[in-house]
Design a protein around this motif. Structure first.
Motif, PDB file in Angstrom:
ATOM      1  N   LEU A 131       5.155  -0.927  12.548  1.00 27.35           N
ATOM      2  CA  LEU A 131       6.289  -0.184  11.989  1.00 27.35           C
ATOM      3  C   LEU A 131       5.801   1.094  11.304  1.00 27.35           C
ATOM      4  CD1 LEU A 131       8.162  -3.216  10.367  1.00 27.35           C
ATOM      5  CD2 LEU A 131       8.487  -2.263  12.665  1.00 27.35           C
ATOM      6  N   GLU A 132       6.695   2.039  11.165  1.00 22.70           N
ATOM      7  CA  GLU A 132       6.362   3.290  10.487  1.00 22.70           C
ATOM      8  C   GLU A 132       6.182   3.072   8.982  1.00 22.70           C
ATOM      9  OE1 GLU A 132       5.579   6.228  11.758  1.00 22.70           O
ATOM     10  OE2 GLU A 132       5.692   5.184  13.675  1.00 22.70           O
ATOM     11  N   LYS A 133       6.792   2.019   8.494  1.00 20.71           N
ATOM     12  CA  LYS A 133       6.711   1.715   7.071  1.00 20.71           C
ATOM     13  C   LYS A 133       5.278   1.435   6.656  1.00 20.71           C
ATOM     14  CE  LYS A 133       8.420  -1.768   3.780  1.00 20.71           C
ATOM     15  NZ  LYS A 133       9.208  -3.008   3.641  1.00 20.71           N
ATOM     16  N   ASP A 134       4.834   2.101   5.599  1.00 19.57           N
ATOM     17  CA  ASP A 134       3.509   1.814   5.061  1.00 19.57           C
ATOM     18  C   ASP A 134       3.586   1.755   3.539  1.00 19.57           C
ATOM     19  OD1 ASP A 134       3.693   4.411   4.241  1.00 19.57           O
ATOM     20  OD2 ASP A 134       2.387   5.194   5.797  1.00 19.57           O
ATOM     21  N   GLU A 135       2.543   1.225   2.957  1.00 15.73           N
ATOM     22  CA  GLU A 135       2.545   1.025   1.500  1.00 15.73           C
ATOM     23  C   GLU A 135       1.118   0.829   1.026  1.00 15.73           C
ATOM     24  OE1 GLU A 135       3.997  -2.484  -1.539  1.00 15.73           O
ATOM     25  OE2 GLU A 135       5.243  -2.050   0.191  1.00 15.73           O
ATOM     26  N   ASN A 136       0.768   1.513  -0.036  1.00 19.39           N
ATOM     27  CA  ASN A 136      -0.562   1.336  -0.616  1.00 19.39           C
ATOM     28  C   ASN A 136      -0.603   0.045  -1.424  1.00 19.39           C
ATOM     29  OD1 ASN A 136      -1.675   3.726   0.402  1.00 19.39           O
ATOM     30  ND2 ASN A 136      -0.780   4.926  -1.263  1.00 19.39           N
ATOM     31  N   MET A 137      -1.599  -0.776  -1.122  1.00 21.22           N
ATOM     32  CA  MET A 137      -1.780  -2.025  -1.862  1.00 21.22           C
ATOM     33  C   MET A 137      -3.236  -2.132  -2.279  1.00 21.22           C
ATOM     34  SD  MET A 137       0.416  -4.928   0.157  1.00 21.22           S
ATOM     35  CE  MET A 137      -0.238  -6.173  -0.963  1.00 21.22           C
ATOM     36  N   SER A 138      -3.447  -2.592  -3.490  1.00 18.18           N
ATOM     37  CA  SER A 138      -4.820  -2.742  -3.974  1.00 18.18           C
ATOM     38  C   SER A 138      -5.477  -3.999  -3.409  1.00 18.18           C
ATOM     39  CB  SER A 138      -4.841  -2.795  -5.501  1.00 18.18           C
ATOM     40  OG  SER A 138      -4.038  -3.869  -5.968  1.00 18.18           O
ATOM     41  N   LEU A 139      -4.662  -4.967  -2.963  1.00 17.61           N
ATOM     42  CA  LEU A 139      -5.206  -6.222  -2.471  1.00 17.61           C
ATOM     43  C   LEU A 139      -5.770  -6.054  -1.066  1.00 17.61           C
ATOM     44  CD1 LEU A 139      -5.635  -9.225  -3.009  1.00 17.61           C
ATOM     45  CD2 LEU A 139      -3.361  -9.652  -2.044  1.00 17.61           C
ATOM     46  N   THR A 140      -6.994  -6.512  -0.868  1.00 22.86           N
ATOM     47  CA  THR A 140      -7.652  -6.467   0.434  1.00 22.86           C
ATOM     48  C   THR A 140      -7.935  -7.891   0.904  1.00 22.86           C
ATOM     49  OG1 THR A 140      -9.858  -6.398  -0.556  1.00 22.86           O
ATOM     50  CG2 THR A 140      -8.746  -4.266  -0.145  1.00 22.86           C
ATOM     51  N   LEU A 141      -8.355  -8.010   2.148  1.00 27.83           N
ATOM     52  CA  LEU A 141      -8.718  -9.323   2.667  1.00 27.83           C
ATOM     53  C   LEU A 141      -9.839  -9.937   1.832  1.00 27.83           C
ATOM     54  CD1 LEU A 141      -8.628 -11.550   4.873  1.00 27.83           C
ATOM     55  CD2 LEU A 141     -10.335 -10.210   6.107  1.00 27.83           C
ATOM     56  N   LYS A 142     -10.857  -9.138   1.543  1.00 24.42           N
ATOM     57  CA  LYS A 142     -11.976  -9.645   0.753  1.00 24.42           C
ATOM     58  C   LYS A 142     -11.509 -10.113  -0.616  1.00 24.42           C
ATOM     59  CE  LYS A 142     -16.483  -8.326  -1.116  1.00 24.42           C
ATOM     60  NZ  LYS A 142     -17.473  -7.247  -1.307  1.00 24.42           N
ATOM     61  N   GLY A 143     -10.648  -9.306  -1.251  1.00 26.20           N
ATOM     62  CA  GLY A 143     -10.134  -9.689  -2.557  1.00 26.20           C
ATOM     63  C   GLY A 143      -9.312 -10.956  -2.496  1.00 26.20           C
ATOM     64  N   TRP A 144      -8.507 -11.074  -1.441  1.00 25.32           N
ATOM     65  CA  TRP A 144      -7.658 -12.264  -1.283  1.00 25.32           C
ATOM     66  C   TRP A 144      -8.508 -13.514  -1.073  1.00 25.32           C
ATOM     67  CZ3 TRP A 144      -6.821 -15.615   2.923  1.00 25.32           C
ATOM     68  CH2 TRP A 144      -5.724 -16.475   2.775  1.00 25.32           C
ATOM     69  N   LEU A 145      -9.558 -13.403  -0.263  1.00 19.23           N
ATOM     70  CA  LEU A 145     -10.421 -14.554   0.003  1.00 19.23           C
ATOM     71  C   LEU A 145     -11.165 -15.012  -1.247  1.00 19.23           C
ATOM     72  CD1 LEU A 145     -11.932 -13.527   3.464  1.00 19.23           C
ATOM     73  CD2 LEU A 145     -10.346 -15.416   3.037  1.00 19.23           C
ATOM     74  N   GLU A 146     -11.446 -14.060  -2.126  1.00 13.57           N
ATOM     75  CA  GLU A 146     -12.212 -14.390  -3.337  1.00 13.57           C
ATOM     76  C   GLU A 146     -11.325 -14.807  -4.505  1.00 13.57           C
ATOM     77  OE1 GLU A 146     -14.463 -10.875  -4.033  1.00 13.57           O
ATOM     78  OE2 GLU A 146     -15.961 -11.321  -2.489  1.00 13.57           O
ATOM     79  N   LEU A 168      -5.696  -5.727  12.935  1.00 14.08           N
ATOM     80  CA  LEU A 168      -6.790  -5.095  12.194  1.00 14.08           C
ATOM     81  C   LEU A 168      -6.476  -3.630  11.904  1.00 14.08           C
ATOM     82  CD1 LEU A 168      -9.621  -5.086  11.002  1.00 14.08           C
ATOM     83  CD2 LEU A 168     -10.525  -4.675  13.297  1.00 14.08           C
ATOM     84  N   GLU A 169      -5.997  -2.900  12.919  1.00 14.04           N
ATOM     85  CA  GLU A 169      -5.708  -1.476  12.734  1.00 14.04           C
ATOM     86  C   GLU A 169      -4.564  -1.257  11.756  1.00 14.04           C
ATOM     87  OE1 GLU A 169      -5.137   0.009  16.685  1.00 14.04           O
ATOM     88  OE2 GLU A 169      -7.308   0.212  17.054  1.00 14.04           O
ATOM     89  N   ALA A 170      -3.561  -2.149  11.780  1.00 16.13           N
ATOM     90  CA  ALA A 170      -2.453  -2.042  10.827  1.00 16.13           C
ATOM     91  C   ALA A 170      -2.945  -2.258   9.400  1.00 16.13           C
ATOM     92  CB  ALA A 170      -1.363  -3.053  11.178  1.00 16.13           C
ATOM     93  N   SER A 171      -3.867  -3.192   9.222  1.00 16.22           N
ATOM     94  CA  SER A 171      -4.411  -3.441   7.878  1.00 16.22           C
ATOM     95  C   SER A 171      -5.221  -2.241   7.396  1.00 16.22           C
ATOM     96  CB  SER A 171      -5.269  -4.713   7.872  1.00 16.22           C
ATOM     97  OG  SER A 171      -6.458  -4.543   8.619  1.00 16.22           O
ATOM     98  N   LEU A 172      -5.953  -1.596   8.309  1.00  7.94           N
ATOM     99  CA  LEU A 172      -6.741  -0.427   7.945  1.00  7.94           C
ATOM    100  C   LEU A 172      -5.854   0.762   7.579  1.00  7.94           C
ATOM    101  CD1 LEU A 172      -9.520  -0.592  10.700  1.00  7.94           C
ATOM    102  CD2 LEU A 172      -9.801  -1.075   8.264  1.00  7.94           C
ATOM    103  N   ALA A 173      -4.709   0.892   8.290  1.00 10.82           N
ATOM    104  CA  ALA A 173      -3.811   2.030   8.067  1.00 10.82           C
ATOM    105  C   ALA A 173      -2.769   1.747   6.989  1.00 10.82           C
ATOM    106  CB  ALA A 173      -3.113   2.397   9.374  1.00 10.82           C
ATOM    107  N   GLY A 174      -2.740   0.522   6.462  1.00 12.94           N
ATOM    108  CA  GLY A 174      -1.743   0.168   5.449  1.00 12.94           C
ATOM    109  C   GLY A 174      -0.346   0.049   6.014  1.00 12.94           C
ATOM    110  N   LYS A 175      -0.220  -0.277   7.309  1.00 11.90           N
ATOM    111  CA  LYS A 175       1.071  -0.341   7.980  1.00 11.90           C
ATOM    112  C   LYS A 175       1.651  -1.758   7.956  1.00 11.90           C
ATOM    113  CE  LYS A 175       1.339   3.903   9.748  1.00 11.90           C
ATOM    114  NZ  LYS A 175       2.460   4.822   9.485  1.00 11.90           N
ATOM    115  N   TYR A 176       2.968  -1.817   8.045  1.00 10.05           N
ATOM    116  CA  TYR A 176       3.657  -3.090   8.239  1.00 10.05           C
ATOM    117  C   TYR A 176       3.776  -3.369   9.740  1.00 10.05           C
ATOM    118  CZ  TYR A 176       5.083  -3.873   3.407  1.00 10.05           C
ATOM    119  OH  TYR A 176       5.089  -4.141   2.056  1.00 10.05           O
ATOM    120  N   VAL A 177       3.891  -4.627  10.089  1.00  7.13           N
ATOM    121  CA  VAL A 177       4.115  -5.010  11.477  1.00  7.13           C
ATOM    122  C   VAL A 177       5.284  -5.989  11.537  1.00  7.13           C
ATOM    123  CG1 VAL A 177       1.696  -4.703  12.136  1.00  7.13           C
ATOM    124  CG2 VAL A 177       2.479  -6.950  11.373  1.00  7.13           C
ATOM    125  N   GLU A 178       5.861  -6.078  12.704  1.00  8.08           N
ATOM    126  CA  GLU A 178       6.931  -7.048  12.948  1.00  8.08           C
ATOM    127  C   GLU A 178       6.535  -7.883  14.155  1.00  8.08           C
ATOM    128  OE1 GLU A 178      11.294  -6.081  12.624  1.00  8.08           O
ATOM    129  OE2 GLU A 178      11.191  -6.431  14.790  1.00  8.08           O
TER     130      GLU A 178
END
Length: 319
Positions: free
Chosen positions: A206-221, A144-154
């Motif tokens: 990971l330190e890698k981050d990236e701005n994405m317009s797609l959100t969970l809500k958008g993906w579900l809809e 959840l925190e990674a999604s909020l911060a726009g971070k990648y995870v491994e």
């Protein structure tokens, strides 16, 4: 001003300040320091988590998270919130630190006596039920925190081919049917993949981050994009209709005739044939696949494997 009103005002002031002294409160509300200290004791007994710091520069600090100011609910609103929150108790893990039973008890205490009686009576007749799972999902908060911060995870992920290492950007997490799921964007696949949270192991952010317009809500809809579109045509009995109507990815595609039987005629993703074969196999004679042929072959393979398994078992027992 009534004491109850002054307590509410003081509570809201404290919630914005976080750290303060009794003298500051006394000046703010035109009270003596001794009266303020009595009010703080009352607030502490009501559940405000205060910590007193000694010394010349000492004061008070609100522990843990910010508390919410008082909110007035109607009886129906209070009852609906109480029972909706109860649904969380069926989940083995949650993405936030909250004791469900303690929170419900705290909410229950402040209900009116009449509302308590209604809740007690309704408890035997209503539940927002989910299957109780005992699967550990220790990385919900990190996802959840990674999604909020726009971070990648491994992480390591348990898939059909064994454990594989993934680097993805989580869109968020959602709960369904007693399980937690995490849709995440994969750079390798150039698309969003869906992961079961209980199958995720050894996660690191990971330190890698990236701005994405797609959100969970958008993906579900968003309607899923079929990367390998194929035609799916299925004839259903009344029971087949009932079963398919209960499956999220099929319910909108089931057409029902006047006699209760039905059919499916849609375009689906050919990459999901294995999953579809497993599902339609369980329907037995209540579903007849007309196309694609590959799906028919996979269902036949399932049937042959099952028959072969039981024949082998029967032969072993005869020996």
């Amino acid at each position: 001003m009534a004491k109850s009103r002054r307590l509410v005002d003081m509570l809201m002031f404290i919630n914005t300040k976080r750290t303060f002294t009794a003298k500051e409160l006394a000046e703010e509300f035109g009270l003596s320091v001794r009266t303020v200290q009595r009010y703080l004791l009352d607030l502490s007994e009501l559940g405000l988590p205060l910590y007193s710091e000694k010394g010349r520069s000492g004061g008070y600090r609100v522990l843990k998270n910010r508390i919410l100011p008082p909110i007035l609910f109607t009886e129906e609103e209070a009852i609906s919130i109480f029972f909706a929150y109860q649904a969380l108790q069926y989940y083995h893990d949650l993405p936030f630190d909250a004791g469900i039973h303690a929170a419900l008890q705290k909410f229950y205490v402040y209900l009116s006596e009449e509302t308590k009686k209604k809740v007690d009576k309704m408890s035997a007749h209503i539940a927002f039920w989910n299957p109780k799972r005992n699967l550990d999902t220790p990385y919900l908060r990190e996802l959840l925190e990674a999604s909020l911060a726009g971070k990648y995870v491994e992480f390591l992920y348990d898939s059909q081919t064994g454990q594989t290492r993934k680097q993805v950007k989580p869109l968020g997490i959602y709960a369904h049917n007693g399980l937690w799921y995490c849709p995440a964007y994969s750079c390798d696949k150039q698309k969003v993949l869906l992961f079961r949270a209980d199958r995720i192991h050894s996660l690191k952010v990971l330190e890698k981050d990236e701005n994405m317009s797609l959100t969970l809500k958008g993906w579900l809809e968003t309607e899923p994009v079929n990367s390998q579109p194929i035609s799916l045509k299925v004839t259903l009995t009344h029971e087949g209709v009932r079963q398919c109507k209960g499956v999220p990815w099929l319910e909108n595609h089931v057409k029902v005739a006047r006699d209760g039987n039905g059919y499916i005629d849609t375009i689906t993703d050919g990459n999901e044939l294995n999953y579809m074969a497993s599902f339609f196999y369980t329907l037995g004679a209540h579903a007849f696949i007309e196309e694609p042929q590959e799906l028919i072959e996979k269902i036949c393979y399932h049937a042959e494997e099952t028959l072969r398994h039981y024949k082998n078992e029967a032969g072993t027992k005869d020996e």
